[in-house]
Scaffold this active site. Sequence first.
Site, PDB file in Angstrom:
ATOM      1  N   LYS A 155       0.872  -1.180   0.000  1.00 55.39           N
ATOM      2  CA  LYS A 155       0.000   0.000   0.000  1.00 55.39           C
ATOM      3  C   LYS A 155       0.910   1.230   0.000  1.00 55.39           C
ATOM      4  O   LYS A 155       1.547   1.541   1.000  1.00 55.39           O
ATOM      5  CB  LYS A 155      -0.898   0.041   1.237  1.00 55.39           C
ATOM      6  CG  LYS A 155      -1.931   1.175   1.128  1.00 55.39           C
ATOM      7  CD  LYS A 155      -2.267   1.831   2.434  1.00 55.39           C
ATOM      8  CE  LYS A 155      -1.279   2.865   2.878  1.00 55.39           C
ATOM      9  NZ  LYS A 155      -1.217   4.091   2.060  1.00 55.39           N
ATOM     10  N   GLU A 230      11.156   1.102   9.475  1.00 55.46           N
ATOM     11  CA  GLU A 230      12.116   2.177   9.148  1.00 55.46           C
ATOM     12  C   GLU A 230      11.405   3.474   9.472  1.00 55.46           C
ATOM     13  O   GLU A 230      10.514   3.884   8.733  1.00 55.46           O
ATOM     14  CB  GLU A 230      12.486   2.138   7.658  1.00 55.46           C
ATOM     15  CG  GLU A 230      13.242   0.912   7.224  1.00 55.46           C
ATOM     16  CD  GLU A 230      14.715   0.950   7.581  1.00 55.46           C
ATOM     17  OE1 GLU A 230      15.180   1.954   8.158  1.00 55.46           O
ATOM     18  OE2 GLU A 230      15.398  -0.044   7.300  1.00 55.46           O
ATOM     19  N   CYS A 264      14.441  10.893   5.609  1.00 58.38           N
ATOM     20  CA  CYS A 264      14.576  10.480   7.009  1.00 58.38           C
ATOM     21  C   CYS A 264      16.002  10.629   7.529  1.00 58.38           C
ATOM     22  O   CYS A 264      16.204  10.799   8.723  1.00 58.38           O
ATOM     23  CB  CYS A 264      14.113   9.041   7.163  1.00 58.38           C
ATOM     24  SG  CYS A 264      14.954   7.956   6.023  1.00 58.38           S
ATOM     25  N   GLU A 364      11.842  16.024  14.600  1.00 62.81           N
ATOM     26  CA  GLU A 364      12.194  15.919  13.188  1.00 62.81           C
ATOM     27  C   GLU A 364      11.583  17.109  12.428  1.00 62.81           C
ATOM     28  O   GLU A 364      10.410  17.425  12.619  1.00 62.81           O
ATOM     29  CB  GLU A 364      11.595  14.604  12.667  1.00 62.81           C
ATOM     30  CG  GLU A 364      12.081  14.187  11.320  1.00 62.81           C
ATOM     31  CD  GLU A 364      11.473  12.849  10.892  1.00 62.81           C
ATOM     32  OE1 GLU A 364      10.320  12.559  11.260  1.00 62.81           O
ATOM     33  OE2 GLU A 364      12.166  12.106  10.186  1.00 62.81           O
TER      34      GLU A 364
END
Length: 463
Positions: A155, A230, A264, A364
């Site tokens: 997906k 991850e 990331c 982040e």
Amino acid sequence: MKLKIKNPATGQLVQEVPINTEEEIQQKLKRGHESFNNWFKVNAHYRSKLLKKWSNKVQGAKEEIAKTITLESGKPIQESLNEVDYATSYIDWYAEEAKRIYGRTIPANSESKRVIVTRQPVGLVAAITPWNFPAAMMTRKAAPALAAGCTFIIKPAENTPLTTIKLVQLAHEAGIPEDVVQYVNGYGNEVGKLFTASTYVKKITFTGSTTVGKLLMKDSADTVKHISLELGGHAPLIISEDADIDFAVSQTIASKFRNAGQTCICVNRVLVHENIVDEFSEKLTKEVVKLKVGNGLEKDINIGPIINEKGFDKIIYQINDAMQKGAEVLCGNNYNANRDAGCFFIHPTVLKNVNENMAIMQEETFGPVIPLTTFKEIEEAVEIANSTPYGLAAYFFTNDYRTGAYFHENLDFGIVSWNDGAPSAAHTPFGGMKESGLGREGGIEGIESYLETKYLSIGGLKK
Ligand SMILES: NC(=O)c1ccc[n+]([C@@H]2O[C@H](COP(=O)([O-])OP(=O)(O)OC[C@H]3O[C@@H](n4cnc5c(N)ncnc54)[C@H](O)[C@@H]3O)[C@@H](O)[C@H]2O)c1
Ligand SMILES: N[C@@H](CC=O)C(=O)O
């Protein structure tokens, strides 16, 4: 019901994609499960050949795929072309690894026994991927899964399904059976629940935010699935007093502004030795102001749009929070936002005099902002670097082997990059410690989590 795929640089509709119903998804899961019994018996050399054909087809459609990546994710076209190569490198690597899934024998503790250890694929793998690398995050999961003999269903992110649809179509054209590699489209929370609840799915592999990763981990517990995660990062980049400053500047820019900072492993905090911070910040700012912001399909654009309003608001909040708490803007802090069209651009921004109390040093950013802070001793730099729940990537610059060895051993990160702003590669184990994830993708490690270990004990043999 359809997903509306829009170009984040212009707000224009690119395509509409049907959302799969629950019944369709259940059917696909069943087919993925049933086809596993045939696929895992196909010999590894043949699976390898099919992966190589897939790789060739992806390279043959490189320009088309790159354009699709730029249209749906906004990244500059050259970065999209690089991503297609990067995505292909995972297929190539695991086409070879398919032939290297070895077992072993163990000396038995009786003359009448033999002990053999074999590896077998786990079964149907369900993948959920993010929008920032729609091609590479797909192949980094699909290639080792298929190489191991697993069947695969994916997906993709709601805003970037077109790249995945194309990659799956090319896999079928290469001869990988339709039920062996499949996609579904829908909303993360809905499809995620179907994947985690299904007893057909033996492994979940996810790339995305830490919040969603934790949810998938909890939801996978009921059926005790294998899981690879991850997740988010908050990469520090440390520059020691002895570092080559010009090189550190170029590598900081290479790492920070990849995909407009929406990667990331992008540098999220820069820690510079106090004796060189003025020289470093001056040289860095001089280069950063040269970067061009705009529509990634136009020539020479370095920085494309921010993916959506939520991402944009978070970045602006972090800049404002830092400024209110005393940070100085060296460049940037300009932005163009068209909320009606859904288009958001932020000019690359460098902030000086940043400290640990600012949100940008804790969360982040996922945007083109460099916060600069200073340190005196390397121990202090490591303490700051390790002070968040994240542990994906860390960078440091030094030409002193003792400082390098200290950083390597003491930074709590899965990827530690010494004088290198671009560590990602198919032959290396990519992944995080702490709340940045579980497991590794890429390298020889990347196929491990698609395999079960089976131990055969043979008894009653002639002595
Ligand atoms: N560690 C890595 O390799 C890596 C790579 C890329 C991105 N990321 C991380 O991903 C994040 C950015 O991507 P994002 O905003 O698309 O993340 P996200 O977690 O919101 O979405 C990622 C995927 O998860 C799906 N999803 C959303 N809610 C879900 C739910 N409740 N259940 C199941 N699936 C769900 C989305 O539809 C999408 O496909 C950042 O934190 C970034 O660091 C990590
Ligand atoms: N595509 C990135 C991962 C995260 O965004 C990489 O592999 O370097």
